[in-house]
Design a protein around this motif. Structure first.
Motif, PDB file in Angstrom:
ATOM      1  N   PHE A   1       2.278 -29.619 -10.284  1.00 35.00           N
ATOM      2  CA  PHE A   1       0.751 -30.094  -9.644  1.00 35.00           C
ATOM      3  C   PHE A   1       0.226 -29.234  -8.804  1.00 35.00           C
ATOM      4  N   VAL A   2      -1.070 -29.014  -8.843  1.00 32.22           N
ATOM      5  CA  VAL A   2      -1.686 -28.165  -7.575  1.00 32.22           C
ATOM      6  C   VAL A   2      -2.828 -28.891  -7.009  1.00 32.22           C
ATOM      7  N   LEU A   3      -2.918 -28.722  -5.682  1.00 29.67           N
ATOM      8  CA  LEU A   3      -3.602 -29.714  -4.687  1.00 29.67           C
ATOM      9  C   LEU A   3      -5.345 -29.170  -5.120  1.00 29.67           C
ATOM     10  N   MET A   4      -6.215 -30.103  -5.262  1.00 32.98           N
ATOM     11  CA  MET A   4      -7.520 -29.951  -5.561  1.00 32.98           C
ATOM     12  C   MET A   4      -8.161 -30.306  -4.394  1.00 32.98           C
ATOM     13  N   GLY A   5      -8.718 -29.604  -3.303  1.00 32.64           N
ATOM     14  CA  GLY A   5      -9.367 -30.289  -2.164  1.00 32.64           C
ATOM     15  C   GLY A   5      -8.802 -29.780  -1.044  1.00 32.64           C
ATOM     16  N   PRO A   6      -9.245 -30.163   0.255  1.00 31.69           N
ATOM     17  CA  PRO A   6      -8.630 -29.933   1.461  1.00 31.69           C
ATOM     18  C   PRO A   6      -7.123 -30.069   1.589  1.00 31.69           C
ATOM     19  N   GLU A   7      -6.466 -29.222   2.353  1.00 31.84           N
ATOM     20  CA  GLU A   7      -5.093 -29.599   2.743  1.00 31.84           C
ATOM     21  C   GLU A   7      -4.903 -30.582   3.585  1.00 31.84           C
ATOM     22  N   SER A   8      -6.026 -30.942   4.509  1.00 28.68           N
ATOM     23  CA  SER A   8      -5.945 -32.058   5.475  1.00 28.68           C
ATOM     24  C   SER A   8      -7.319 -32.083   6.139  1.00 28.68           C
ATOM     25  N   ILE A   9      -7.255 -33.548   6.480  1.00 31.02           N
ATOM     26  CA  ILE A   9      -8.726 -33.908   6.713  1.00 31.02           C
ATOM     27  C   ILE A   9      -8.390 -34.862   8.194  1.00 31.02           C
ATOM     28  N   GLU A  10      -9.583 -34.897   8.905  1.00 31.63           N
ATOM     29  CA  GLU A  10      -9.601 -35.630  10.189  1.00 31.63           C
ATOM     30  C   GLU A  10     -10.567 -36.496  10.634  1.00 31.63           C
ATOM     31  N   CYS A  11     -10.398 -37.884  11.009  1.00 32.33           N
ATOM     32  CA  CYS A  11     -11.507 -38.676  11.253  1.00 32.33           C
ATOM     33  C   CYS A  11     -12.179 -38.257  12.530  1.00 32.33           C
ATOM     34  N   THR A  12     -13.594 -38.214  12.514  1.00 29.96           N
ATOM     35  CA  THR A  12     -14.169 -37.746  13.428  1.00 29.96           C
ATOM     36  C   THR A  12     -15.040 -38.927  14.240  1.00 29.96           C
TER      37      THR A  12
END
Length: 706
Positions: A552-563
């Motif tokens: 499987f391959v990742l579709m979207g950002p590898e990491s996200i952060e709560c602002t």
């Protein structure tokens, strides 16, 4: 096409088709949304600059010069100095008609800054739809837009997150007074109004109307009804009065006193009545006292008379005395108080001698020196205690035996509510002073007291927050007010301000700063999520990294952060199965596939078969691997004769050795099996070659590897 960006409780909007002059842009925003955007702080500017796409002519915003003042057109409020975000050298009003404002979005220089422009130029309209509605804040407060939400600034008399609560005053229960109240919000709540009336013969003491104020106090004290009073009668002067009272309305009867003669008007009444209008019925009578002979003052003494009805008349009382608070010591040569007699004077403790301390009787029958008296020793005048800022926080209550602030005077001290007395509660004027200019001075017992504000417990800033206090009397004392705020990314929980009360306690609830929450994230299907939470699960500062399982391959950002706005920097990604090339059925054959994760994707399997009279050349089953390749090349279906020739060609000398042998069904099956094995080994030795590509893998090479 209308494009929009959602920000919690309100949304920003803009159009990607066509540009507008400023007035057209505002008309567009008011038609479909609320108005041209009104920017309140730097955080909004950063968000818009980060979110909106670049446009060569930039965007109109809702500020314009009206009457020489830059004004937010949506709120009709003037732009404050603190909220200005002009680019360097702007506004310059270069052509004296640059009365509209554009915002640089993603400009290489000064991105997010403002510039004044002629209103006739065409740009994109940047709109917003407000979160505040007519019913927001319960219509008891001003709705103030904020990013991601709004807050209510309650009008006086209301409180609560939506200004839904009404200030409550104490319930009024007057006695003997008729009360009529109206309650627009709740019984005895804010703006409740009560009117008071008294019955006939009574008058109101206090305000006729009371109103519940935002401070939870009534506008005045509760009134009372007191009976109407008639003026005190001088008569019957020098007579008896026999009163009977009903609600203090009285009756009296004229009586004669022994020692008086009475002269009254004709038909003078023996009784009078106080009416509801505060007047007496009837006319007055009077009595005249019998007189006595006038008395004279004795030598070396004093005469003190009180006259009830006239000088030296019936009821007058006269007291005879020598000088008060003093002593007299005399020596007589020729008889008491005769020529040659000498008298010395002294005063009791607490009193000072005024006049001659000794006098002598001369041959002329007069005394030498001045008249002598004893006066109480004076102490300094005292004042009510205070703390200096502000003054007069205390009260003074004195009793004087011999004169104001003299020997024997006693003064008691007290403080107003919210202050405590530091020092003696009372002081007394004593005779412990020293002589000065022949006069003794008194001193006060105890030290000078002062009023000090009641202390509340010391407050400290909440974790991840700040504290700002004002202290009118003393640090963390009565009247001190402390306001709380939180750092970026944290929200205030509890009261935003506390006040120190007269009881030494703080108003409001305990305050803390909690990290702003983002929505909880879920692990993508066929993937993993690794999160770190410095301040709590899925709160400000939390970061999550994503990965996918094999195949499987990742579709979207590898990491996200709560602002700090409670939103993630991106959407949760998905894991998509790796695809293999689409397979087609072989000529004169069939294809049957099963797909676990999607058509012709990782772990899909395909089975091949041939029509009757045709033989499969290649593997029967293929499956899609994690590399995106099939396990072997697709097979083909060949006629039985063509198949035998190909088998003999591949078999070379081996085929000649068995030329005389009749090919049975078992031998054909054996040859098919060897052909399939050879094709598989060929694929393993050269996995990148395509089936049937010339020059990629020769029969000789294949035979050598067998």
């Amino acid at each position: 096409m209308v494009l929009w960006v959602e920000v919690g409780a309100w949304t920003y909007h803009y159009s990607d088709q066509g540009d507008y002059m400023w007035e057209q842009a505002r008309n567009y925003c008011q038609t479909f949304f609320t108005d041209l955007v009104a920017i309140q702080n730097k955080l909004e500017i950063e968000y818009l600059n980060r979110t909106l796409p670049f446009h060569a002519r930039y965007y109109w915003i809702g500020i314009r010069k009206l009457g020489g003042t830059w004004t937010w057109v949506g709120t009709r409020k003037a732009l404050t100095k603190e909220a200005e975000n002009w680019a360097v050298g702007e506004p310059n009003n270069r052509r004296s008609n640059q009365d509209c404002v554009e915002m640089y979005i993603k400009r290489p220089r000064e991105s997010g800054k403002w510039n004044d422009e002629p209103c006739s130029r065409r740009k994109k309209a940047l709109c917003y739809r407000a979160s505040c509605q007519p019913f927001s804040c319960s219509q008891h407060g001003e709705c103030v837009e904020t990013i991601g939400s709004y807050r209510c600034e309650c009008y006086p008399g209301f409180h609560g997150p939506e200004c839904e609560d009404v200030v409550q005053c104490a319930k009024l229960e007057p006695k003997g007074v008729h009360m009529n109240c109206s309650h627009p919000y709740k019984d005895f709540g804010y703006n409740s109004t009560c009117f008071f009336e008294c019955q006939e013969g009574f008058k109101r003491q206090g305000a006729a109307m009371l109103q519940c104020l935002p401070s939870q106090q009534w506008s005045a004290n509760t009134p009372m009804c007191t009976a109407v009073l008639c003026p005190l009668l001088a008569g019957p002067k020098r007579g008896w009065v026999n009163w009977s009272h009903t609600y203090t309305q009285g009756m009296f009867t004229n009586r004669y006193l022994w020692g008086f003669s009475i002269t009254c008007p004709v038909l003078s009444p023996e009784s009078r009545e106080c009416t509801a209008t505060g007047t007496w019925t009837g006319n007055a009578a009077h009595c005249e006292a019998i007189t006595c002979p006038v008395l004279s003052i004795p030598d070396w003494g004093e005469l003190n008379c009180s006259h009830l009805h006239g000088h030296f008349s019936f009821g007058s009382t006269c007291a005879f005395s020598c000088p008060d608070w003093g002593e007299l010591n005399c020596s007589h040569l020729h008889g008491d108080f005769s020529f040659g007699s000498t008298c010395t004077f002294s005063c009791q403790t607490g009193f000072a001698l005024v006049g001659s301390d000794s006098r002598k009787c001369t041959a002329t029958g007069t005394w030498t020196g001045d008249a002598t008296r004893c006066e109480a020793i004076a102490c300094s005048v005292l004042s009510a205690p205070d703390q200096g800022e502000p003054p007069e926080q205390g009260e003074l209550n004195c009793s004087h035996l011999h004169g104001n602030f003299t020997f024997g005077s006693t003064c008691a001290f007290s403080c107003q509510r919210g202050f405590v007395l530091m020092g003696a509660e009372s002081r007394e004027c004593t005779a412990m002073g020293t002589d000065c200019e022949c006069m003794a001075t008194g001193v006060w017992t105890g030290d000078t007291p002062r009023c000090e504000a009641v202390a509340c417990p010391v407050l400290s800033a909440p974790d991840r927050g700040e504290l700002n206090c004002s202290h009118p009397h003393r640090d963390f004392g009565f009247g001190s007010t402390c306001a709380f705020s939180c750092q970026t990314g944290f929200a205030l929980v509890g009261s935003d301000s506390h006040k120190c009360t007269a009881t030494g306690t703080w108003t409001g609830d305990a305050t803390r700063c909690e990290a702003i929450k983002c929505s909880a994230l879920t692990t993508p299907k066929m993937g993993q999520a690794a999160c770190s939470h410095p301040y709590g699960d899925f709160t400000f500062g939390s970061t999550c990294a994503f990965s996918c399982q094999m195949g499987f391959v990742l579709m979207g950002p590898e990491s996200i952060e709560c602002t700090a706005m409670g939103t993630w920097t991106g959407d949760t990604p998905q894991c998509k199965a790796i695809s293999c090339p689409v397979l087609d059925p072989p000529s004169r054959g069939q294809l049957s596939c099963s797909h676990v994760h999607g058509n012709f994707t990782y772990n899909s399997t395909c089975t091949f078969s041939c029509e009757e009279g045709f033989v499969r050349m290649g593997a029967e089953v293929l499956w899609c691997e994690a590399t995106g390749n099939w396990t072997s090349h697709p097979p083909v279906c060949a006629e039985d004769g063509a198949f035998l020739k190909e088998v003999l060609a591949y078999s070379s000398g081996t085929a000649l050795a068995v030329a005389g042998v009749v090919l049975s069904g078992g031998l054909i099956a054996l040859l098919v099996k060897r052909l399939s094995e050879r094709e598989e080994k060929k694929r393993l030795l050269n996995p990148t070659s395509d089936l049937g590509s010339p020059g990629t893998f020769t029969n000789a090479a294949y035979d050598a590897n067998l």
